[in-house]
Design a protein around this motif. Structure first.
Motif, short mmCIF file in Angstrom:
data_model
loop_
_atom_site.label_atom_id
_atom_site.label_comp_id
_atom_site.label_asym_id
_atom_site.label_seq_id
_atom_site.Cartn_x
_atom_site.Cartn_y
_atom_site.Cartn_z
N ASN A 51 0.85 -1.19 0.00
CA ASN A 51 0.00 0.00 0.00
C ASN A 51 0.89 1.24 0.00
O ASN A 51 1.88 1.31 0.73
CB ASN A 51 -0.90 -0.04 1.25
N ILE A 52 0.54 2.22 -0.81
CA ILE A 52 1.38 3.41 -0.93
C ILE A 52 1.57 4.12 0.41
O ILE A 52 2.63 4.72 0.66
CB ILE A 52 0.82 4.40 -1.97
N HIS A 53 0.58 4.04 1.30
CA HIS A 53 0.69 4.70 2.60
C HIS A 53 1.62 3.94 3.55
O HIS A 53 2.40 4.56 4.28
CB HIS A 53 -0.71 4.84 3.23
N HIS A 54 1.57 2.62 3.52
CA HIS A 54 2.45 1.81 4.35
C HIS A 54 3.88 1.84 3.80
O HIS A 54 4.85 1.90 4.56
CB HIS A 54 1.93 0.37 4.40
N LEU A 55 3.99 1.82 2.47
CA LEU A 55 5.31 1.84 1.84
C LEU A 55 6.06 3.14 2.16
O LEU A 55 7.29 3.17 2.22
CB LEU A 55 5.16 1.68 0.32
N ALA A 56 5.30 4.20 2.37
CA ALA A 56 5.92 5.51 2.66
C ALA A 56 6.39 5.62 4.11
O ALA A 56 7.08 6.59 4.46
CB ALA A 56 4.92 6.62 2.36
N THR A 57 6.04 4.64 4.95
CA THR A 57 6.40 4.73 6.36
C THR A 57 7.29 3.57 6.80
O THR A 57 8.52 3.65 6.72
CB THR A 57 5.14 4.81 7.24
N ALA A 158 -8.13 0.73 3.18
CA ALA A 158 -7.11 1.06 2.18
C ALA A 158 -6.41 2.37 2.54
O ALA A 158 -5.19 2.48 2.43
CB ALA A 158 -7.75 1.16 0.80
N LYS A 159 -7.18 3.35 2.98
CA LYS A 159 -6.59 4.64 3.37
C LYS A 159 -5.69 4.49 4.58
O LYS A 159 -4.73 5.24 4.75
CB LYS A 159 -7.71 5.64 3.66
N GLN A 160 -5.99 3.52 5.42
CA GLN A 160 -5.20 3.31 6.64
C GLN A 160 -3.85 2.65 6.36
O GLN A 160 -2.94 2.73 7.17
CB GLN A 160 -6.01 2.47 7.63
N GLY A 161 -3.73 1.98 5.20
CA GLY A 161 -2.43 1.40 4.84
C GLY A 161 -2.41 -0.10 4.68
O GLY A 161 -1.33 -0.69 4.56
N VAL A 162 -3.57 -0.77 4.66
CA VAL A 162 -3.61 -2.22 4.49
C VAL A 162 -3.02 -2.60 3.13
O VAL A 162 -3.36 -2.00 2.10
CB VAL A 162 -5.05 -2.76 4.60
N ASP A 163 -2.14 -3.59 3.10
CA ASP A 163 -1.41 -3.94 1.88
C ASP A 163 -2.13 -4.94 0.99
O ASP A 163 -1.98 -4.90 -0.23
CB ASP A 163 -0.03 -4.50 2.26
N TYR A 164 -2.88 -5.85 1.59
CA TYR A 164 -3.67 -6.78 0.78
C TYR A 164 -4.93 -7.15 1.54
O TYR A 164 -4.97 -7.15 2.77
CB TYR A 164 -2.87 -8.02 0.38
N MET A 165 -5.99 -7.43 0.79
CA MET A 165 -7.29 -7.72 1.39
C MET A 165 -7.87 -9.00 0.84
O MET A 165 -7.85 -9.24 -0.36
CB MET A 165 -8.27 -6.58 1.13
N THR A 166 -8.39 -9.82 1.77
CA THR A 166 -9.15 -10.99 1.36
C THR A 166 -10.56 -10.55 1.00
O THR A 166 -11.30 -10.06 1.86
CB THR A 166 -9.20 -12.03 2.49
N ILE A 167 -10.91 -10.68 -0.26
CA ILE A 167 -12.22 -10.32 -0.75
C ILE A 167 -12.90 -11.60 -1.25
O ILE A 167 -12.43 -12.24 -2.19
CB ILE A 167 -12.14 -9.29 -1.89
N HIS A 168 -14.00 -11.96 -0.62
CA HIS A 168 -14.70 -13.22 -0.94
C HIS A 168 -15.70 -12.99 -2.07
O HIS A 168 -16.91 -13.10 -1.88
CB HIS A 168 -15.42 -13.75 0.31
N ALA A 169 -15.18 -12.70 -3.24
CA ALA A 169 -16.05 -12.38 -4.38
C ALA A 169 -16.38 -13.60 -5.22
O ALA A 169 -17.19 -13.50 -6.15
CB ALA A 169 -15.38 -11.31 -5.24
N GLY A 170 -15.77 -14.74 -4.94
CA GLY A 170 -15.93 -15.91 -5.80
C GLY A 170 -17.07 -16.84 -5.40
O GLY A 170 -17.42 -17.74 -6.17
N HIS A 221 -4.92 2.96 -4.02
CA HIS A 221 -3.97 2.88 -2.90
C HIS A 221 -2.94 1.76 -3.10
O HIS A 221 -2.12 1.54 -2.22
CB HIS A 221 -4.75 2.64 -1.60
N ASP A 222 -2.98 1.11 -4.24
CA ASP A 222 -2.15 -0.05 -4.55
C ASP A 222 -2.28 -1.13 -3.48
O ASP A 222 -1.29 -1.58 -2.89
CB ASP A 222 -0.68 0.31 -4.76
N VAL A 223 -3.50 -1.52 -3.24
CA VAL A 223 -3.79 -2.66 -2.37
C VAL A 223 -3.94 -3.90 -3.25
O VAL A 223 -4.60 -3.86 -4.28
CB VAL A 223 -5.09 -2.43 -1.57
N SER A 224 -3.33 -4.98 -2.85
CA SER A 224 -3.41 -6.22 -3.62
C SER A 224 -4.63 -7.03 -3.20
O SER A 224 -5.00 -7.06 -2.03
CB SER A 224 -2.15 -7.07 -3.41
#
Length: 455
Positions: A51-57, A158-170, A221-224
């Motif tokens: 995440n761009i916010h986490h990567l910056a810190t 995402a704004k808080q800095g989470v780098d990847y999210m489990t999304i149960h879309a399947g 936010h470049d979250v994976s």
């Protein structure tokens, strides 16, 4: 697939031929050419969850993909029963100290945003979440969930800095009947929540229907994506069934849709699978999901060892790592039994570091072999301190040695307490080798072979 001109994600940069500082850092950590890292990201076979916010810190960029070493994830987070930020930070520090490459905050109670912020601020490794957990705390009942609440939760994280999210879309409405004959039904928490919502409303999964809108948030936010395996088997009897494989094909479709938005993707994998089905599961994931990185929970290869599932799952983890999984989600001894504590986290991480290292050896990783060889040389020469230093858990190795031979004299001893000074095979072998060398020097190698004189 060309990148969008304005995409500020690692995937977007890679597709435009740009090598970012994060790619350079991953190349440095892996001992690989930065151009190889870029090309693998562009192809979708490697991701940098950053995440761009986490990567910056505080984040130290790392890569997940088959070209990289096998990575491990450690889960943490409070439950509705317990809520203690200090305890979660202890778990984080324990996990990172022993080698976790990523962590997931799976908090389901207490002040979830506060806990997550503390973890992100303190974590040098990528942090993942399951947004539907927090979304459910924002409404009274599962049936009250709306896409508005879900999208707001995803954006806030995402704004808080989470780098990847489990999304149960399947998990789709039409797949629910496929679970009726299972022994353990739907064991994914996120999957079961969505199943209840779809059954109540008789409507399609909103995370599937609004997948492109979710991708727009993640891209900003470049979250994976960590596309969730809602229909993963919860016991070996349910492994590789129609429900699991139907969802896997849908995850392949969603992977292509995410890539069109320049969003990075990895695919979550099954939880309980007997050993004879492991290789097939990895091959099917690679086939259906266009070789996107595979992120597997375990898998547990038997169901009969509650309290020891860090072992039953590490067996499966080592095997799928060998077959091509890129990220192994650890299982602690408390799996199925309770919320893990700090010591459970340590045991889970060590079990999975062993599994990942074994997989790297099987995959021909030079550095993994070199570490094993160096430790073996230290063992044969009785260099105890070097043995400890090269161990995956140096503190435990040293403690176990010193329990029975605690005096400083024994730090240079040519034996341990298992065999003692008379029956150590390595010491005897060294003595025999020196005797053979002396005879060879005196009589010549041909004389020794001819006479059999080894005395």
């Amino acid at each position: 697939m060309p990148a969008s001109a304005d995409a500020q994600t690692q995937l977007g940069f890679a597709r435009r031929g740009e090598i970012t500082p994060a790619m350079k850092r991953v190349a440095e950590r892996e001992g690989l050419d930065p151009e190889l890292i870029r090309s693998e990201i562009a192809r979708g076979r490697l991701i940098i969850p950053a995440n761009i916010h986490h990567l910056a810190t505080s984040l130290d960029a790392m890569g997940v993909g088959t070209v990289a070493t096998v990575k491990i994830n450690a889960n943490m987070g409070n439950s509705a029963v317990t809520s203690d930020i200090k305890e979660e930070l202890k778990k984080l520090h324990m996990a990172v100290h022993y080698g976790a490459d990523t962590v997931m905050d799976l908090s389901t109670g207490g002040n979830i945003p506060e806990i997550r912020k503390a973890i992100i601020d303190a974590s040098p490794v990528p942090v993942g979440t399951v947004p539907i957990y927090e979304a459910l705390t924002r409404v009274n009942r599962v049936e009250d969930l709306t896409i508005k609440v879900l999208l707001e939760t995803i954006e806030d994280q995402a704004k808080q800095g989470v780098d990847y999210m489990t999304i149960h879309a399947g998990i789709l409405l039409e797949y629910l009947p496929l679970t009726q004959r299972r022994i353990t039904g739907i064991v994914s928490r996120g999957g079961s929540i969505l199943a209840q919502w779809m059954a109540a409303h008789q409507k399609q999964n909103p995370l599937y229907e609004y997948f492109d809108e979710i991708s727009d948030i993640l891209r900003a936010h470049d979250v994976s994506y960590s596309l969730g395996d809602s229909l993963r088997p919860g016991c070996i009897a349910d492994a590789s069934d129609e429900a699991q494989l139907a969802e896997l094909k849908t995850l392949g479709e969603l992977t292509e849709r995410a890539w069109k938005k320049d969003v990075q993707v990895m695919i979550e994998g099954p939880g309980h699978v007997p050993m004879d089905q492991l290789e097939m599961n990895v091959k099917l994931q690679q086939k259906y999901c266009s070789e996107a990185p595979f992120y597997t929970l375990g898998p547990l290869v038997t169901d009969v060892a509650p309290g020891y599932d860090h072992i039953t799952s590490a067996i499966g983890a080592a095997m799928v790592g060998w077959y091509g999984s890129s990220l192994l989600c650890y299982v602690t001894p408390k799996e199925h039994l309770g919320l893990p504590n700090e010591e459970d986290v340590r045991n889970g991480v060590i079990a999975y570091k062993i599994a990942a290292h074994a997989a790297d050896i099987a995959r021909g990783r030079r550095k993994a072999h070199e570490r094993d060889d160096a430790l073996s040389r230290a063992r044969f020469s009785f260099d105890w301190e070097q043995q400890f230093a090269l161990s995956l858990d140096p503190e435990t190795a040293k403690r176990m040695h010193d329990e029975t031979l605690p005096d400083d004299f024994y730090k240079d001893a040519k034996f341990c307490s298992m065999c003692g000074p008379k029956f150590c095979s390595m010491r005897i072998s060294q003595t025999a080798t020196r005797a053979m060398d002396a005879v060879t020097d005196a009589e010549g190698p041909q004389s020794v072979i001819a006479t059999g004189n080894l005395s």
